[in-house]
Design an enzyme around this catalytic site. Structure first.
Site, PDB file in Angstrom:
ATOM      1  N   ASP A  67      48.346  36.468  47.915  1.00  8.03           N
ATOM      2  CA  ASP A  67      47.631  35.739  46.872  1.00  8.03           C
ATOM      3  C   ASP A  67      48.514  34.708  46.174  1.00  8.03           C
ATOM      4  O   ASP A  67      49.735  34.684  46.359  1.00  8.03           O
ATOM      5  CB  ASP A  67      47.078  36.733  45.834  1.00  8.03           C
ATOM      6  N   ASP A 136      45.036  48.328  36.911  1.00  8.53           N
ATOM      7  CA  ASP A 136      43.598  48.598  36.986  1.00  8.53           C
ATOM      8  C   ASP A 136      43.165  48.941  38.421  1.00  8.53           C
ATOM      9  O   ASP A 136      41.986  48.973  38.734  1.00  8.53           O
ATOM     10  CB  ASP A 136      42.798  47.390  36.467  1.00  8.53           C
ATOM     11  N   HIS A 138      43.975  47.168  41.126  1.00 12.42           N
ATOM     12  CA  HIS A 138      43.805  46.015  42.027  1.00 12.42           C
ATOM     13  C   HIS A 138      44.879  45.997  43.112  1.00 12.42           C
ATOM     14  O   HIS A 138      45.987  46.517  42.928  1.00 12.42           O
ATOM     15  CB  HIS A 138      43.762  44.680  41.259  1.00 12.42           C
ATOM     16  N   GLU A 143      40.184  42.487  42.080  1.00  9.58           N
ATOM     17  CA  GLU A 143      40.047  43.233  40.829  1.00  9.58           C
ATOM     18  C   GLU A 143      38.919  44.259  40.928  1.00  9.58           C
ATOM     19  O   GLU A 143      38.111  44.211  41.860  1.00  9.58           O
ATOM     20  CB  GLU A 143      39.737  42.234  39.697  1.00  9.58           C
TER      21      GLU A 143
END
Ligand code: F6R
Length: 240
Positions: A67, A136, A138, A143
């Protein structure tokens, strides 16, 4: 899933490096999927050390990073491109033309994403994908709520991800609101996946991802369905 619990961060990094080096030894033109962030820094140090001592060559290796931010120029000190140059690429014999990173400043981001998927296929797919895990759950910039079948594309970053990443940003007051990331469907196509996690702060989410239900609210939980996934965590991350 194969789970390896190590004493500390150093041992986690060395175990991961061993897996990467075994892959490259068995297949010198291996295609590696790479991550940025704090977690894999020790892995890159170990790979650089293996190269410096003549134990490894990356001359034929191809890499695809997971990413990068949308809108951040590559030359920015905060781009993932810059991170990879600093921590790995500039210190080994990898060829610049063998290195693929998503360009978050591309005029047409949909084309950029589609071309990235095509390049991965053209190179024969990813042999070994390195992952970290966000607080979280991810992976990449996928996400909570991201579809398990998602492909490479633009995503909105959550408040939590932006806050965590803000700690590392040197030049920007504002973390970009969007990222360009491989999709969960893309990541799951890697032949082998190695997920790394260290530190007590990762224990809660790691337990949820590995032992909780496979659910899109916890993107990393999809890894439970991968046929060849190894998780290497230090004792602190294994706390739960
Ligand atoms: C980085 C990436 C992210 C990180 C995750 C954990 O390319 O894709 O998913 O792996 O945010 O980051 P650290 O390692 O900094 O805790």
């Amino acid at each position: 899933m194969k789970i390896i619990i190590t004493r500390d961060y150093q041992e986690m990094s060395e175990r991961a490096a061993r897996l990467v080096l075994e892959t490259v030894k068995a297949k010198p033109d291996a295609v590696l999927g790479l991550a940025t962030g704090n977690t894999p820094l020790g892995l890159y140090r170990a790979l650089v050390a293996a190269y410096a001592s003549g134990k490894a060559s990356f001359a034929k290796v191809k890499t695809f990073n997971l990413d990068d931010y949308v809108g951040l120029p590559r030359a920015s000190r905060d781009s993932f491109w810059h991170y990879m140059q600093d921590n790995f690429f500039s210190q080994v014999d990898i060829k610049p033309e063998h290195v693929y990173l998503l360009d978050g400043t591309a005029k047409n981001l949909a084309d950029e994403a589609a071309n990235y998927e095509r390049h991965i296929l053209d190179e024969g797919g990813i042999d070994l994908q390195i992952l970290g895990i966000g607080m979280d759950g991810h992976i990449g910039f996928c996400e909570p709520g991201a579809s398990f079948t998602s492909r490479t594309g633009v995503v909105n970053l959550t408040k939590s991800t932006r806050e965590v990443n803000a700690e590392n940003l040197l030049e920007l007051k504002q973390v970009p609101a969007q990222g360009l990331t491989m999709g969960l469907g893309t990541i799951m196509e890697a032949q082998k996946i190695v997920l790394l996690a260290n530190g007590r702060h990762k224990a809660f989410i790691l337990h949820k991802a590995l032992y909780g239900p496979v659910a899109e609210e916890v993107p990393a939980s999809i890894l439970q369905r991968h046929p060849d996934c190894t998780v290497i965590m230090d004792a602190a991350a294994a706390g739960e």
